[in-house]
Design a protein around this motif. Structure first.
Motif, PDB file in Angstrom:
ATOM      1  N   PHE A  22      61.787  33.393  53.450  1.00 31.17           N
ATOM      2  CA  PHE A  22      62.526  33.188  54.702  1.00 31.17           C
ATOM      3  C   PHE A  22      61.926  34.055  55.800  1.00 31.17           C
ATOM      4  O   PHE A  22      61.757  33.601  56.943  1.00 31.17           O
ATOM      5  CB  PHE A  22      64.002  33.536  54.484  1.00 31.17           C
ATOM      6  CG  PHE A  22      64.876  33.233  55.672  1.00 31.17           C
ATOM      7  CD1 PHE A  22      65.346  31.958  55.904  1.00 31.17           C
ATOM      8  CD2 PHE A  22      65.228  34.241  56.560  1.00 31.17           C
ATOM      9  CE1 PHE A  22      66.152  31.674  57.005  1.00 31.17           C
ATOM     10  CE2 PHE A  22      66.029  33.983  57.662  1.00 31.17           C
ATOM     11  CZ  PHE A  22      66.499  32.690  57.881  1.00 31.17           C
ATOM     12  N   ALA A 147      61.522  25.800  50.584  1.00 23.90           N
ATOM     13  CA  ALA A 147      62.671  25.450  51.415  1.00 23.90           C
ATOM     14  C   ALA A 147      63.120  26.662  52.235  1.00 23.90           C
ATOM     15  O   ALA A 147      63.421  26.546  53.431  1.00 23.90           O
ATOM     16  CB  ALA A 147      63.821  24.956  50.532  1.00 23.90           C
ATOM     17  N   GLU A 150      60.625  27.186  55.145  1.00 23.10           N
ATOM     18  CA  GLU A 150      60.775  26.274  56.283  1.00 23.10           C
ATOM     19  C   GLU A 150      62.066  26.536  57.050  1.00 23.10           C
ATOM     20  O   GLU A 150      62.106  26.406  58.275  1.00 23.10           O
ATOM     21  CB  GLU A 150      60.714  24.822  55.806  1.00 23.10           C
ATOM     22  CG  GLU A 150      59.465  24.463  55.016  1.00 23.10           C
ATOM     23  CD  GLU A 150      58.185  24.771  55.754  1.00 23.10           C
ATOM     24  OE1 GLU A 150      58.217  24.955  56.988  1.00 23.10           O
ATOM     25  OE2 GLU A 150      57.126  24.833  55.106  1.00 23.10           O
ATOM     26  N   LEU A 151      63.130  26.908  56.348  1.00 23.82           N
ATOM     27  CA  LEU A 151      64.367  27.282  57.043  1.00 23.82           C
ATOM     28  C   LEU A 151      64.144  28.524  57.893  1.00 23.82           C
ATOM     29  O   LEU A 151      64.682  28.643  58.997  1.00 23.82           O
ATOM     30  CB  LEU A 151      65.490  27.508  56.027  1.00 23.82           C
ATOM     31  CG  LEU A 151      66.004  26.251  55.321  1.00 23.82           C
ATOM     32  CD1 LEU A 151      67.015  26.635  54.231  1.00 23.82           C
ATOM     33  CD2 LEU A 151      66.649  25.290  56.312  1.00 23.82           C
ATOM     34  N   ILE A 154      62.425  27.464  61.083  1.00 16.57           N
ATOM     35  CA  ILE A 154      63.383  26.902  62.041  1.00 16.57           C
ATOM     36  C   ILE A 154      64.178  28.014  62.709  1.00 16.57           C
ATOM     37  O   ILE A 154      64.350  28.049  63.933  1.00 16.57           O
ATOM     38  CB  ILE A 154      64.332  25.915  61.337  1.00 16.57           C
ATOM     39  CG1 ILE A 154      63.551  24.708  60.814  1.00 16.57           C
ATOM     40  CG2 ILE A 154      65.434  25.445  62.283  1.00 16.57           C
ATOM     41  CD1 ILE A 154      64.380  23.764  59.969  1.00 16.57           C
ATOM     42  N   ALA A 155      64.672  28.967  61.888  1.00 19.28           N
ATOM     43  CA  ALA A 155      65.454  30.079  62.428  1.00 19.28           C
ATOM     44  C   ALA A 155      64.622  30.906  63.397  1.00 19.28           C
ATOM     45  O   ALA A 155      65.109  31.339  64.462  1.00 19.28           O
ATOM     46  CB  ALA A 155      65.968  30.954  61.282  1.00 19.28           C
ATOM     47  N   LEU A 322      62.190  20.240  58.846  1.00 25.27           N
ATOM     48  CA  LEU A 322      63.259  19.832  57.922  1.00 25.27           C
ATOM     49  C   LEU A 322      62.740  18.850  56.876  1.00 25.27           C
ATOM     50  O   LEU A 322      63.154  18.896  55.704  1.00 25.27           O
ATOM     51  CB  LEU A 322      64.411  19.204  58.708  1.00 25.27           C
ATOM     52  CG  LEU A 322      65.356  20.171  59.418  1.00 25.27           C
ATOM     53  CD1 LEU A 322      66.367  19.403  60.261  1.00 25.27           C
ATOM     54  CD2 LEU A 322      66.090  21.058  58.411  1.00 25.27           C
ATOM     55  N   VAL A 325      61.235  20.729  54.120  1.00 24.94           N
ATOM     56  CA  VAL A 325      62.257  21.236  53.192  1.00 24.94           C
ATOM     57  C   VAL A 325      62.657  20.138  52.211  1.00 24.94           C
ATOM     58  O   VAL A 325      62.754  20.363  50.996  1.00 24.94           O
ATOM     59  CB  VAL A 325      63.491  21.737  53.970  1.00 24.94           C
ATOM     60  CG1 VAL A 325      64.582  22.183  53.001  1.00 24.94           C
ATOM     61  CG2 VAL A 325      63.111  22.881  54.898  1.00 24.94           C
TER      62      VAL A 325
END
Length: 482
Positions: A22, A147, A150-151, A154-155, A322, A325
């Motif tokens: 992350f 996953a 990629e989150l 985005i964040a 997304l 993900v």
């Protein structure tokens, strides 16, 4: 209870490693919307931002082989701690300088985060060997890690967009640094070391040879992108880098404990994986900037593009991420019904279809969005699957090296593609082009190359043995546990 016991060694660390990925996603997503602001902060031209990408790609190609081998030798967690520490120091340094050369060095050193995912996959594989189905477990864990990556991207992108108008640049650049410092302590206290380390000494001769080869190759490509395809020095550096691979391979074949066992490139289950990683790097690392600039191109002025606003382009990027993900999470599910080899072929085919669809369908926002989602699902599956497949197919003492090689080869593929695409866009547009990255012919080149390289990867994977990267249930079931 039995299932929990089997998953225990892996489940205990996946959550911590997901936080690491992350954080990696934050680093990859946070700075992109700020690049123009960073250029103004440093007092440089927008074109000079390319040096940031080039230096980080070069360091990535150099660092991964050494840290992957050291992970197998002295501990994957130990090298994860060291790489996180270097990334943290570099990230903090970015916030406290407005000198371009200092920022450039710190930006390059921040690229140590590229070793995180290969080390994590090797760590998970080493701890799952005692489980019933280690390859399946590693694929599932890899999907979760990608996953999380990629989150995080985005964040990071959304955070940068929200904070850009509220914070001064120094504070703005400290935000990802805080995340990396937290990541360092998570790894230090939350992750356990790999069992069964190989020990030994580092092959410094091999490291020097491969470093010179990669430095010459990526340096030549960077100069070619800046100076154009007619620059003789650029071609000489590229040729030198390619030729240095020959003495490196000969040296490694004679070494008792090589940095990279080049015999792995002869293995029928591994060479297609490495080649697929290189071909995949063309699209996943080389095509994102052209896709973004195509969306922003004003169709009323240039006759092509989407005339998209910043917000509309962010939606495109967000949808693409997304879809990555989704692809990463779907891959381990797909391998319940088909073999991993077939799933890899399907993922590569999706990437090929997505980019080739740009050729007839590129005039509308919905068309481009659909193309990117299709390519993104395949790309997400490949990001998760390639290191996991390499870990499953590699010798037990070369797990870190094999997973690291997928990243190194992918980086080289991305560097080559970045150079080719830059030349194609510039050559198509001409020196007088302004306001856009290139003319329509350049973008067609990008889509065609990305689609054809992905299709070639799918064809090459068809030559892999049918049960490659799969667990061996017969062998495992033949020894009942008392």
């Amino acid at each position: 209870m039995k299932r929990a016991a089997r998953l225990g060694p892996v489940a205990a660390i996946v959550g911590f490693l997901a936080f690491v990925e992350f954080t990696s996603g934050i680093l990859q997503g946070y700075y992109t919307p700020l690049l123009t602001d960073i250029a103004r902060h440093l007092g440089i031209h927008d074109a000079d931002v390319n040096w940031l990408e080039g230096t980080q790609l070069m360091l990535s190609a150099l660092v991964v082989p050494a840290f992957a081998k050291l992970g197998d030798m002295v501990g994957h967690k130990r090298m994860l701690v060291w790489s996180t520490a270097v990334t943290a120091v570099a990230s903090i340094s970015l916030a406290f300088t407005d000198q371009f050369w200092v920022f450039l060095v710190a930006w390059a050193l921040q690229g140590f985060y590229v070793v995180w995912l290969p080390l994590e996959i090797a760590l998970i594989w080493s701890r799952s060997r005692s489980a019933d189905r280690p390859a399946a477990m590693t694929r599932k864990a890899a999907g979760l890690l990608v996953a999380a990556l990629e989150l995080g991207a985005i964040a990071g992108a959304l955070s940068a967009g929200a904070l850009a108008e509220l914070l001064p640049m120094q504070v703005l650049l400290l935000v990802p640094a805080v995340a990396v410092v937290a990541c360092f302590f998570v790894v230090l206290f939350g992750v356990k070391e790999s069992p069964d380390l190989t020990g030994g000494t580092l092959d410094t001769g091999g490291l020097i040879l491969i470093s010179l080869a990669l430095l010459s190759l990526t340096g030549g490509l960077s100069f070619m992108r800046l100076n154009g395809p007619a620059d003789l020095l650029s071609w000489a550096l590229v040729a030198l880098g390619a030729l240095l691979v020959i003495p490196f391979a000969r040296y490694e074949l004679k070494h008792p404990d090589p940095l990279i066992d080049v015999r792995m490139f002869r293995e029928p289950t591994l060479w297609p994986i490495f080649l697929t990683a290189g071909l995949f790097g063309v699209s996943v690392l080389g095509a994102q900037a052209p896709l973004s600039t195509f969306a922003r191109t004003d169709a009323s002025v240039y006759g092509f593009g989407l005339s998209a606003t910043t917000g509309q382009t962010s939606i495109l990027v967000g949808a693409y991420v997304l879809s990555l993900v989704v692809g990463a999470m779907l891959f381990p599910l797909a391998t319940r019904w088909v073999t991993p080899r077939v799933a890899l072929i399907g993922a590569s085919s999706l990437v090929a279809i997505g980019y080739l669809l740009f050729l007839p369908f590129h005039d509308g926002y919905a068309q481009v969005l659909a193309n990117m989602v299709i390519a993104g699902i395949g790309s997400g599956a490949l990001v998760a699957a390639l290191p996991a497949a390499a870990a499953a197919a590699a010798p037990a003492h070369q797990t870190g090296v094999a997973t690291g090689l997928t990243n190194s080869v992918k980086t080289v593929g991305g560097a080559i593609a970045s150079c080719v695409f830059g030349i194609a866009l510039l050559g198509a547009a001409g020196e007088a082009a302004t306001g856009t990255a290139g003319a329509f012919g350049g973008y067609v080149t990008v889509w065609l190359v990305c689609g054809l390289t992905a299709a070639l990867a799918a064809v090459l994977l068809a030559f892999v043995p049918k049960l490659a990267f799969s667990d061996a249930p017969v062998v495992e079931a033949s020894a009942p546990v008392r």
